[in-house]
Design an enzyme around this catalytic site. Structure first.
Site, PDB file in Angstrom:
ATOM      1  N   SER A 148      -8.288   5.695   9.687  1.00  0.00           N
ATOM      2  CA  SER A 148      -6.904   6.715   9.553  1.00  0.00           C
ATOM      3  C   SER A 148      -7.279   7.255  10.836  1.00  0.00           C
ATOM      4  CB  SER A 148      -6.521   7.372   8.689  1.00  0.00           C
ATOM      5  OG  SER A 148      -5.542   7.949   8.794  1.00  0.00           O
ATOM      6  N   LYS A 190      -0.609   3.995  -4.002  1.00  0.00           N
ATOM      7  CA  LYS A 190       1.060   4.558  -4.025  1.00  0.00           C
ATOM      8  C   LYS A 190       1.125   4.219  -5.292  1.00  0.00           C
ATOM      9  CE  LYS A 190       1.949   3.305   1.445  1.00  0.00           C
ATOM     10  NZ  LYS A 190       2.387   2.633   2.106  1.00  0.00           N
ATOM     11  N   ASP A 212       7.956   5.889   4.500  1.00  0.00           N
ATOM     12  CA  ASP A 212       7.602   4.311   5.287  1.00  0.00           C
ATOM     13  C   ASP A 212       9.320   3.839   5.628  1.00  0.00           C
ATOM     14  OD1 ASP A 212       5.019   4.015   5.442  1.00  0.00           O
ATOM     15  OD2 ASP A 212       4.942   3.106   3.148  1.00  0.00           O
ATOM     16  N   GLY A 250       9.129 -10.630   4.179  1.00  0.00           N
ATOM     17  CA  GLY A 250       8.268  -9.325   3.137  1.00  0.00           C
ATOM     18  C   GLY A 250       8.893  -9.203   1.660  1.00  0.00           C
ATOM     19  N   ALA A 251       8.028  -8.766   0.990  1.00  0.00           N
ATOM     20  CA  ALA A 251       7.670  -8.351  -0.385  1.00  0.00           C
ATOM     21  C   ALA A 251       6.879  -6.936  -0.898  1.00  0.00           C
ATOM     22  CB  ALA A 251       8.050  -9.767  -1.332  1.00  0.00           C
ATOM     23  N   GLY A 252       5.962  -7.102  -0.287  1.00  0.00           N
ATOM     24  CA  GLY A 252       4.870  -6.300  -0.254  1.00  0.00           C
ATOM     25  C   GLY A 252       5.319  -4.991  -0.252  1.00  0.00           C
ATOM     26  N   ALA A 271       5.041  -2.520   2.353  1.00  0.00           N
ATOM     27  CA  ALA A 271       5.844  -2.180   3.882  1.00  0.00           C
ATOM     28  C   ALA A 271       7.404  -2.658   4.073  1.00  0.00           C
ATOM     29  CB  ALA A 271       5.147  -2.484   5.070  1.00  0.00           C
ATOM     30  N   ASN A 309      10.774 -14.545   0.640  1.00  0.00           N
ATOM     31  CA  ASN A 309       8.536 -14.577   0.364  1.00  0.00           C
ATOM     32  C   ASN A 309       8.426 -15.389   0.237  1.00  0.00           C
ATOM     33  OD1 ASN A 309       7.288 -11.906   1.343  1.00  0.00           O
ATOM     34  ND2 ASN A 309       6.131 -13.127  -0.697  1.00  0.00           N
ATOM     35  N   ASP A 362       4.412 -15.925  -4.014  1.00  0.00           N
ATOM     36  CA  ASP A 362       2.778 -15.786  -4.338  1.00  0.00           C
ATOM     37  C   ASP A 362       3.296 -13.894  -5.619  1.00  0.00           C
ATOM     38  OD1 ASP A 362       4.417 -13.528  -2.010  1.00  0.00           O
ATOM     39  OD2 ASP A 362       2.071 -13.716  -1.004  1.00  0.00           O
TER      40      ASP A 362
HETATM   41  P1  NAD Z   1       0.848  -6.014   1.145  1.00  0.00           P
HETATM   42  O1  NAD Z   1      -0.360  -6.946   1.442  1.00  0.00           O
HETATM   43  O2  NAD Z   1       1.684  -4.406   0.432  1.00  0.00           O
HETATM   44  O3  NAD Z   1       2.130  -7.189   1.449  1.00  0.00           O
HETATM   45  C1  NAD Z   1       1.317  -8.562   2.143  1.00  0.00           C
HETATM   46  C2  NAD Z   1       3.183  -9.706   2.054  1.00  0.00           C
HETATM   47  O4  NAD Z   1       2.901 -10.387   3.402  1.00  0.00           O
HETATM   48  C3  NAD Z   1       4.146  -9.840   1.663  1.00  0.00           C
HETATM   49  O5  NAD Z   1       4.960 -10.135   1.801  1.00  0.00           O
HETATM   50  C4  NAD Z   1       2.746 -11.604   1.375  1.00  0.00           C
HETATM   51  O6  NAD Z   1       3.449 -12.688   0.690  1.00  0.00           O
HETATM   52  C5  NAD Z   1       3.009 -11.877   2.834  1.00  0.00           C
HETATM   53  N1  NAD Z   1       2.505 -12.182   2.893  1.00  0.00           N
HETATM   54  C6  NAD Z   1       0.912 -12.062   3.437  1.00  0.00           C
HETATM   55  N2  NAD Z   1       0.071 -13.366   3.523  1.00  0.00           N
HETATM   56  C7  NAD Z   1       1.500 -14.085   3.759  1.00  0.00           C
HETATM   57  C8  NAD Z   1       1.217 -16.063   5.021  1.00  0.00           C
HETATM   58  N3  NAD Z   1       0.591 -16.474   4.890  1.00  0.00           N
HETATM   59  N4  NAD Z   1       2.717 -15.794   5.183  1.00  0.00           N
HETATM   60  C9  NAD Z   1       3.039 -15.305   4.780  1.00  0.00           C
HETATM   61  N5  NAD Z   1       3.407 -14.368   4.085  1.00  0.00           N
HETATM   62  C10 NAD Z   1       2.402 -13.873   4.140  1.00  0.00           C
HETATM   63  O7  NAD Z   1       1.427  -5.604   3.029  1.00  0.00           O
HETATM   64  P2  NAD Z   1       1.385  -4.415   3.231  1.00  0.00           P
HETATM   65  O8  NAD Z   1       1.616  -3.109   3.099  1.00  0.00           O
HETATM   66  O9  NAD Z   1       2.894  -4.528   3.278  1.00  0.00           O
HETATM   67  O10 NAD Z   1       2.025  -4.458   5.070  1.00  0.00           O
HETATM   68  C11 NAD Z   1       1.993  -5.834   4.959  1.00  0.00           C
HETATM   69  C12 NAD Z   1       2.202  -5.468   7.026  1.00  0.00           C
HETATM   70  O11 NAD Z   1       2.237  -4.100   7.872  1.00  0.00           O
HETATM   71  C13 NAD Z   1       0.895  -5.085   7.504  1.00  0.00           C
HETATM   72  O12 NAD Z   1       0.294  -6.490   8.417  1.00  0.00           O
HETATM   73  C14 NAD Z   1       0.179  -3.688   7.680  1.00  0.00           C
HETATM   74  O13 NAD Z   1      -0.515  -2.999   7.902  1.00  0.00           O
HETATM   75  C15 NAD Z   1       1.812  -3.636   8.034  1.00  0.00           C
HETATM   76  N6  NAD Z   1       2.138  -2.435   7.756  1.00  0.00           N
HETATM   77  C16 NAD Z   1       2.640  -1.292   9.404  1.00  0.00           C
HETATM   78  C17 NAD Z   1       3.190  -0.045   8.689  1.00  0.00           C
HETATM   79  C18 NAD Z   1       3.969   0.520  10.033  1.00  0.00           C
HETATM   80  O14 NAD Z   1       3.772   1.919   9.920  1.00  0.00           O
HETATM   81  N7  NAD Z   1       3.902  -0.009  10.479  1.00  0.00           N
HETATM   82  C19 NAD Z   1       3.498   0.807   7.542  1.00  0.00           C
HETATM   83  C20 NAD Z   1       2.434   0.210   6.499  1.00  0.00           C
HETATM   84  C21 NAD Z   1       2.214  -1.656   6.549  1.00  0.00           C
END
Ligand code: NAD
Length: 287
Positions: free
Chosen positions: A22, A73, A109, A133-135, A137, A157, A160
């Site tokens: 980190s 988290k 975030d 996206g639905a993860g 971030a 999204n 998945d």
């Molecule tokens: P997560 O694992 O919680 O979520 C992953 C997301 O990506 C989900 O919506 C999933 O459906 C999607 N996904 C995965 N594979 C896919 C594919 N092949 N096609 C389409 N969608 C797909 O991850 P997260 O913690 O939400 O992080 C997501 C991204 O954001 C990562 O790249 C992470 O490094 C980045 N991030 C950046 C910051 C920042 O401050 N800039 C903060 C947190 C996370």
């Protein structure tokens, strides 16, 4: 550092696993040193099996607070005394503040994302955004955007394990905020183009574009981008994703994920110290 630490120095933690990679400890300690604040920020390898004890330790040691990252988290909330409205809605905490023995969980975030937009003179309040996206971030961004006054959010999204999370997020936004949220299947590219065409801002909040998915893009080709669309990436390694390269070639203003990372830290820094992080200095140090 040895000269800086005294018997008065206050401790702030980062609880996650793995965590040794980190950049947060370097960022916060540099900011403390720059402002002459008597705090130290240390990373601790804590996973779900040791999290409850770690939070008890935070209380017992009267630590100022802590950051929390994966896999903690979405788990840490149950050990805290109160959650911010955004943390409650996200079901996730990345910052704990010890307010005289009361532990309050926040999620910075989404705050960081919205602040990074402001820093780039991007004003999405009262307007429409489309986000993939639905993860963790993306959810934090969607909830904060809705709380801050974005008018409409179209969320895409793939089907998945995150799909149900997106369904929940849309429900919460529509029930608890003035914002209108709708969920679409990311495989429906015609719909994606339609929603992007009527949006002010497009955000990739998925892991697509970041290692190991760095050769992929959530947007199939350049024809999806019109020059007036503002395009934002949440991934930041590599800094230049395939999607953002296409958006730039189409003439769009774009923003990478570094700003969100910096400003989520700045928001936590403010919660702990009451002071603004020296942003310009931090940008220089991080680049
Ligand atoms: P997560 O694992 O919680 O979520 C992953 C997301 O990506 C989900 O919506 C999933 O459906 C999607 N996904 C995965 N594979 C896919 C594919 N092949 N096609 C389409 N969608 C797909 O991850 P997260 O913690 O939400 O992080 C997501 C991204 O954001 C990562 O790249 C992470 O490094 C980045 N991030 C950046 C910051 C920042 O401050 N800039 C903060 C947190 C996370």
């Amino acid at each position: 550092m040895a000269e800086r630490i005294t018997g008065h120095t206050e401790l702030i933690g980062l609880m996650a696993y793995p965590i040794r990679h980190s950049s947060s400890p370097a960022m916060h300690n540099e900011a403390f040193a720059t402002l002459g604040l008597d705090y130290a920020y240390l990373a601790f390898e804590v996973d779900n099996s040791t999290l409850e004890d770690a939070i008890k330790g935070l209380r017992a040691l009267k630590m100022v607070g802590s950051n929390v990252s994966m896999p903690n988290k979405t788990v840490v909330g149950q050990y805290l005394d109160e959650l911010s409205p955004a943390a409650e809605m996200c079901g996730a905490v990345n910052t704990i503040v010890n307010d005289n023995g009361k532990l309050i969980g926040h999620i910075t975030d989404g705050i960081g994302f919205m602040q990074a937009l402001k820093d780039n003179d991007i004003d999405v309040i009262g307007k429409k955004m489309t986000i993939c996206g639905a993860g963790g971030a993306a959810t934090a961004i969607e909830i904060q955007a809705a709380l801050d006054g974005v008018k409409e959010i179209s969320i895409f999204n793939i089907h998945d394990k995150f799909w149900d999370n997106a369904v929940e997020t849309v429900k919460k936004i529509n029930e608890k905020t003035e914002c209108k949220a709708t969920l679409y299947d990311l495989d429906d590219k015609e719909k994606l183009k339609e929603e992007m065409d009527s949006s002010y801002l497009f955000v990739n909040g998925t892991g697509v574009g970041m290692k190991p998915l760095e050769d992929l893009s959530v947007v199939p080709d350049k024809s999806f981008f019109r020059p007036e669309l503002i395009v934002v990436d949440v991934p930041y390694s590599p800094l230049e994703t395939k999607m953002r390269k296409m958006a730039k070639e189409a003439g769009c203003k774009t923003m990478n994920g570094l700003g969100m990372m910096l400003f989520q830290g700045a928001a936590a820094f403010k919660l702990w110290t009451g002071k603004e992080m020296p942003i310009d200095h931090m940008k220089e140090v991080l680049n």
